[in-house]
Motif scaffolding. Structure first.
Motif, PDB file in Angstrom:
ATOM      1  N   ARG A  52       0.863  -1.189   0.000  1.00 42.09           N
ATOM      2  CA  ARG A  52       0.000   0.000   0.000  1.00 42.09           C
ATOM      3  C   ARG A  52       0.894   1.232   0.000  1.00 42.09           C
ATOM      4  O   ARG A  52       1.927   1.258   0.672  1.00 42.09           O
ATOM      5  CB  ARG A  52      -0.875   0.015   1.250  1.00 42.09           C
ATOM      6  CG  ARG A  52      -2.016  -0.980   1.159  1.00 42.09           C
ATOM      7  CD  ARG A  52      -3.140  -0.576   2.074  1.00 42.09           C
ATOM      8  NE  ARG A  52      -3.600   0.781   1.780  1.00 42.09           N
ATOM      9  CZ  ARG A  52      -4.426   1.472   2.559  1.00 42.09           C
ATOM     10  NH1 ARG A  52      -4.865   0.949   3.678  1.00 42.09           N
ATOM     11  NH2 ARG A  52      -4.795   2.680   2.235  1.00 42.09           N
ATOM     12  N   ASP A  53       0.513   2.253  -0.716  1.00 46.21           N
ATOM     13  CA  ASP A  53       1.424   3.406  -0.844  1.00 46.21           C
ATOM     14  C   ASP A  53       1.765   4.050   0.498  1.00 46.21           C
ATOM     15  O   ASP A  53       2.893   4.469   0.716  1.00 46.21           O
ATOM     16  CB  ASP A  53       0.872   4.435  -1.844  1.00 46.21           C
ATOM     17  CG  ASP A  53      -0.366   5.159  -1.365  1.00 46.21           C
ATOM     18  OD1 ASP A  53      -1.051   4.667  -0.451  1.00 46.21           O
ATOM     19  OD2 ASP A  53      -0.658   6.240  -1.925  1.00 46.21           O
ATOM     20  N   ASP A  54       0.798   4.059   1.431  1.00 47.77           N
ATOM     21  CA  ASP A  54       1.040   4.692   2.736  1.00 47.77           C
ATOM     22  C   ASP A  54       2.186   4.027   3.502  1.00 47.77           C
ATOM     23  O   ASP A  54       2.823   4.647   4.337  1.00 47.77           O
ATOM     24  CB  ASP A  54      -0.202   4.587   3.629  1.00 47.77           C
ATOM     25  CG  ASP A  54      -1.472   4.889   2.893  1.00 47.77           C
ATOM     26  OD1 ASP A  54      -2.164   5.823   3.302  1.00 47.77           O
ATOM     27  OD2 ASP A  54      -1.777   4.187   1.902  1.00 47.77           O
TER      28      ASP A  54
END
Ligand code: ATP
Ligand code: MG
Length: 286
Positions: A52-54
């Motif tokens: 996930r980008d986060d």
């Protein structure tokens, strides 16, 4: 010891496809979109992690990944200690404050004491502090744009690209607080062999980006027109001029920045150019 570099990419989202295409254009092959969490390149010493980008800035800070591709908005929001090594030019967007379309807005001080919903509390908080405005920041992780219509907040601060999502939720953009694009981030202290792999990768990325912004142009012109046309073709060096079978005519070859091409095309034609071909360039090494 032969080493390998670990690169974290977004698993599925707005960064994924362009990130993959960038490596592909750099000649680096790996399996993508198979649902796997990891993939080893078959022709470059790199292993890819799909996340996930986060989570990417944190993994890069910790050294679980050596490199990552994320939006600058996410990288800055997380506050992780990573090095931004390259801007990639895709996933361009902005972080903006928006309010209901019918509300009057005279300036940032109108937000004093208001409730603002956002997934970017740190970026928003810093911006408001810088502007001397105190507001209540409600951190929510998604569907920020519906917050005003359900009475959760009087304003939102969210990612905007075309503005159509805001519009369809009855909101108007009133302040832009951050401009973002995809960036490559790196662990703060890479070993020298990993740094060498990063340098190889950046060399390829630069060649791909330069090629994308330039076109190879070929045109025919009477010899008398060539000095004028050459001035309109700010190529890598002087244009290549070769004689045509027709007496008094030549073929002119040059590399031209695409924006310069559109700006100068009328003048190039007016100077006497004919049969203009514009050809994409795959790689460009300066
Ligand atoms: P994940 O499931 O990986 O957490 P996400 O939903 O948080 O994904 P995306 O919507 O895929 O994230 O967006 C990823 C990044 O793409 C954003 O952080 C931002 O930098 C950029 N981005 C977001 N919206 C747009 C847009 N409309 N146009 C261009 N770029 C955008
Ligand atoms: Mg995310």
């Amino acid at each position: 010891m032969a080493s390998s570099i670990r690169i974290a990419l977004q698993k599925s989202g707005r960064l994924s496809e362009d990130s993959y295409q960038l490596f592909k254009a750099c000649g680096i092959r790996f399996d993508y979109g198979t649902g796997k969490l990891k993939s080893v390149s078959s022709n470059f010493p790199a292993e890819f992690l799909f996340l996930r980008d986060d989570d990417i800035p944190g993994y890069v800070e910790d050294g679980v990944a050596d490199l990552g591709i994320v939006g600058e908005n996410v990288s800055v929001e997380t506050g992780r200690q990573v090095t931004t090594v390259h801007k990639l030019g895709f996933s361009k967007c902005r972080l903006s404050i928006a309010i209901p379309r019918g509300d009057v807005y005279n300036g940032i001080s109108d937000l004093q004491g208001k409730n603002i919903a956002t997934s970017y509390p740190n970026l928003l908080g810093k911006y408001l502090t810088g502007e001397g405005v105190q507001a209540h920041i409600h951190e929510i992780s998604g569907s920020v744009e519906i917050a005003p219509s359900i009475g959760l907040a009087e304003a939102v601060c969210d990612i905007v690209s075309s503005g159509s999502t805001l519009m369809s939720n009855g909101l108007k953009e009133v302040e832009t607080i951050f401009r973002s694009e995809a960036v490559m981030i790196a662990h703060a202290s890479l070993s020298s062999d990993k740094q060498a792999l990063l340098d190889q990768l950046l060399f390829r990325i630069n060649a791909v980006q330069a090629a994308k912004n330039n076109k190879y142009i070929v045109l025919n012109a009477p010899n008398t027109a060539i000095p004028a046309i050459a001035k309109l073709l700010p190529g890598m060096k002087a244009p290549t001029v070769t004689p045509l079978a027709t007496e008094g005519w030549s073929s002119v070859h040059s590399v031209i920045n695409e924006n310069a091409f559109w700006e100068n095309i009328e003048a190039i034609r007016a100077a006497g150019a004919e049969g203009i071909l514009v050809v994409p360039i795959e790689k460009m090494i300066n």
